[in-house]
Design a protein around this motif. Sequence first.
Motif, PDB file in Angstrom:
ATOM      1  N   GLN A  66     -13.907  29.060  35.474  1.00 17.82           N
ATOM      2  CA  GLN A  66     -13.359  31.325  35.730  1.00 17.82           C
ATOM      3  C   GLN A  66     -13.161  31.581  37.379  1.00 17.82           C
ATOM      4  OE1 GLN A  66     -12.468  33.704  33.664  1.00 17.82           O
ATOM      5  NE2 GLN A  66     -13.462  32.627  31.926  1.00 17.82           N
ATOM      6  N   ARG A  67     -13.569  31.373  37.879  1.00 24.06           N
ATOM      7  CA  ARG A  67     -13.736  32.288  39.057  1.00 24.06           C
ATOM      8  C   ARG A  67     -13.216  31.530  40.850  1.00 24.06           C
ATOM      9  NH1 ARG A  67     -17.068  33.751  44.044  1.00 24.06           N
ATOM     10  NH2 ARG A  67     -16.092  35.137  45.798  1.00 24.06           N
ATOM     11  N   ARG A  68     -13.315  30.401  39.940  1.00 20.34           N
ATOM     12  CA  ARG A  68     -12.697  28.458  41.294  1.00 20.34           C
ATOM     13  C   ARG A  68     -12.144  29.822  42.492  1.00 20.34           C
ATOM     14  NH1 ARG A  68      -9.412  25.134  39.370  1.00 20.34           N
ATOM     15  NH2 ARG A  68     -10.321  23.594  40.517  1.00 20.34           N
ATOM     16  N   PRO A  69     -13.498  30.002  43.639  1.00 24.03           N
ATOM     17  CA  PRO A  69     -12.768  30.939  44.840  1.00 24.03           C
ATOM     18  C   PRO A  69     -12.072  29.591  45.330  1.00 24.03           C
ATOM     19  CG  PRO A  69     -15.533  30.382  44.603  1.00 24.03           C
ATOM     20  CD  PRO A  69     -14.703  29.938  42.764  1.00 24.03           C
ATOM     21  N   ARG A  70     -11.278  30.100  46.538  1.00 25.88           N
ATOM     22  CA  ARG A  70     -10.903  29.183  46.701  1.00 25.88           C
ATOM     23  C   ARG A  70     -11.695  29.059  48.582  1.00 25.88           C
ATOM     24  NH1 ARG A  70      -8.139  28.764  42.103  1.00 25.88           N
ATOM     25  NH2 ARG A  70      -6.723  27.974  42.316  1.00 25.88           N
ATOM     26  N   ARG A  71     -11.447  28.035  49.429  1.00 29.14           N
ATOM     27  CA  ARG A  71     -11.764  28.198  50.719  1.00 29.14           C
ATOM     28  C   ARG A  71     -11.065  27.274  51.471  1.00 29.14           C
ATOM     29  NH1 ARG A  71     -15.673  23.859  49.065  1.00 29.14           N
ATOM     30  NH2 ARG A  71     -17.237  25.700  48.331  1.00 29.14           N
ATOM     31  N   LEU A  72     -11.686  27.226  52.803  1.00 22.36           N
ATOM     32  CA  LEU A  72     -10.516  27.296  54.233  1.00 22.36           C
ATOM     33  C   LEU A  72     -10.698  25.906  53.885  1.00 22.36           C
ATOM     34  CD1 LEU A  72      -8.615  27.577  56.322  1.00 22.36           C
ATOM     35  CD2 LEU A  72     -10.844  27.913  57.398  1.00 22.36           C
ATOM     36  N   GLU A  73      -9.934  24.256  54.284  1.00 26.03           N
ATOM     37  CA  GLU A  73     -10.086  22.884  54.804  1.00 26.03           C
ATOM     38  C   GLU A  73      -9.306  23.196  55.373  1.00 26.03           C
ATOM     39  OE1 GLU A  73     -11.801  21.138  53.206  1.00 26.03           O
ATOM     40  OE2 GLU A  73     -12.197  21.958  51.509  1.00 26.03           O
ATOM     41  N   ALA A  74      -9.834  23.252  56.811  1.00 20.74           N
ATOM     42  CA  ALA A  74      -9.458  22.903  58.055  1.00 20.74           C
ATOM     43  C   ALA A  74      -9.060  21.997  58.716  1.00 20.74           C
ATOM     44  CB  ALA A  74     -10.588  23.144  59.162  1.00 20.74           C
ATOM     45  N   ARG A  75      -9.506  20.588  58.342  1.00 19.86           N
ATOM     46  CA  ARG A  75      -9.301  19.623  59.382  1.00 19.86           C
ATOM     47  C   ARG A  75      -7.468  19.193  59.296  1.00 19.86           C
ATOM     48  NH1 ARG A  75      -7.935  14.554  56.898  1.00 19.86           N
ATOM     49  NH2 ARG A  75      -8.570  12.613  58.246  1.00 19.86           N
ATOM     50  N   PRO A  76      -6.188  19.581  58.276  1.00 18.84           N
ATOM     51  CA  PRO A  76      -5.309  19.068  58.575  1.00 18.84           C
ATOM     52  C   PRO A  76      -4.779  19.965  59.635  1.00 18.84           C
ATOM     53  CG  PRO A  76      -6.064  19.747  56.585  1.00 18.84           C
ATOM     54  CD  PRO A  76      -7.727  19.905  57.200  1.00 18.84           C
ATOM     55  N   LEU A  77      -4.919  21.045  59.900  1.00 18.98           N
ATOM     56  CA  LEU A  77      -5.441  22.205  60.744  1.00 18.98           C
ATOM     57  C   LEU A  77      -5.634  21.049  62.346  1.00 18.98           C
ATOM     58  CD1 LEU A  77      -6.395  25.463  60.185  1.00 18.98           C
ATOM     59  CD2 LEU A  77      -3.971  24.965  59.616  1.00 18.98           C
ATOM     60  N   GLY A  78      -7.057  20.980  62.370  1.00 16.19           N
ATOM     61  CA  GLY A  78      -7.430  20.207  64.068  1.00 16.19           C
ATOM     62  C   GLY A  78      -6.058  19.042  63.880  1.00 16.19           C
ATOM     63  N   GLU A  79      -5.335  18.194  63.166  1.00 18.49           N
ATOM     64  CA  GLU A  79      -4.707  16.623  63.502  1.00 18.49           C
ATOM     65  C   GLU A  79      -2.923  17.608  63.954  1.00 18.49           C
ATOM     66  OE1 GLU A  79      -5.575  14.791  63.143  1.00 18.49           O
ATOM     67  OE2 GLU A  79      -7.276  14.106  61.268  1.00 18.49           O
ATOM     68  N   ALA A  80      -2.975  19.635  63.250  1.00 15.92           N
ATOM     69  CA  ALA A  80      -1.702  19.635  64.081  1.00 15.92           C
ATOM     70  C   ALA A  80      -1.735  20.064  65.743  1.00 15.92           C
ATOM     71  CB  ALA A  80      -1.358  20.992  62.621  1.00 15.92           C
ATOM     72  N   ALA A  81      -3.396  20.632  65.721  1.00 14.78           N
ATOM     73  CA  ALA A  81      -3.130  20.693  66.330  1.00 14.78           C
ATOM     74  C   ALA A  81      -3.973  20.036  67.546  1.00 14.78           C
ATOM     75  CB  ALA A  81      -5.021  22.014  66.532  1.00 14.78           C
ATOM     76  N   ARG A  82      -4.074  19.168  67.411  1.00 15.36           N
ATOM     77  CA  ARG A  82      -4.554  17.495  68.233  1.00 15.36           C
ATOM     78  C   ARG A  82      -2.554  17.298  68.334  1.00 15.36           C
ATOM     79  NH1 ARG A  82      -8.043  13.241  65.988  1.00 15.36           N
ATOM     80  NH2 ARG A  82      -6.632  12.410  64.978  1.00 15.36           N
ATOM     81  N   TRP A  83      -1.479  17.151  67.346  1.00 16.31           N
ATOM     82  CA  TRP A  83      -0.087  16.768  67.466  1.00 16.31           C
ATOM     83  C   TRP A  83       0.483  17.749  68.726  1.00 16.31           C
ATOM     84  CZ3 TRP A  83       4.126  18.730  67.717  1.00 16.31           C
ATOM     85  CH2 TRP A  83       5.302  17.878  67.847  1.00 16.31           C
TER      86      TRP A  83
END
Lengths: 122, 122
Positions: A66-83
């Motif tokens: 039912q609820r299937r809450p969404r959650r942040l997955e930050a790893r790709p943000l870290g890779e973008a920041a590294r770029w």
Amino acid sequence: MTPGQLDATFAALADPTRRAILARLALGEASVNELVKPFAMSQPAVSKHLKVLERAGLISAAHEAQRRPRRLEARPLGEAARWLERYRQFWEARFQRLDALLDELQGRKPRRTRTKRQRGRR
Amino acid sequence: MTPGQLDATFAALADPTRRAILARLALGEASVNELVKPFAMSQPAVSKHLKVLERAGLISAAHEAQRRPRRLEARPLGEAARWLERYRQFWEARFQRLDALLDELQGRKPRRTRTKRQRGRR
């Protein structure tokens, strides 16, 4: 980090609603209904944005029925920041040039450098 | 930093050719001809990418007649990095969880924290 992952990350971030969804999820996981509330937008429209974020790996959906809450997955943000980090010297150099110009306009002796924190306080 | 500027910056970065052009310009300014060379791509195709980068304010064209070399304008990259920076705690936390898991798998005592540099060396 494949070029395709960076493409997907940056493309997903190129939208104010999707950035706002990430900002909301940074406060904690949320159901689709909870995510729809703050936006003047239909649920299907928000769901479309969620799909883009999910495909880019920036969010995930829990397997609770039912609820299937969404959650942040930050790893790709870290890779973008590294770029972006590789270009730091360029934007820092630019700030230093602006500082020097400001000093000149105000008739002050040019400073050597200034910390980021000090610059932020201006 | 308007949302529109962030939209334009992230959209411009969501393409490997455009990121490669920025990487080239980080080495110094370059004419369109010089920028076309390394790509298996027609000049009009590269010019289209240059236009996207220019509209996003990530590059500018000097006003020298004929050659009009392009140069990197790093400020929007700095603003994009600043936006991503807010999520640092999340990707760092993720790395720490991965470290802890790795320790567990290797039967080691969990470490408290680890510096970014050390992690990079693995």
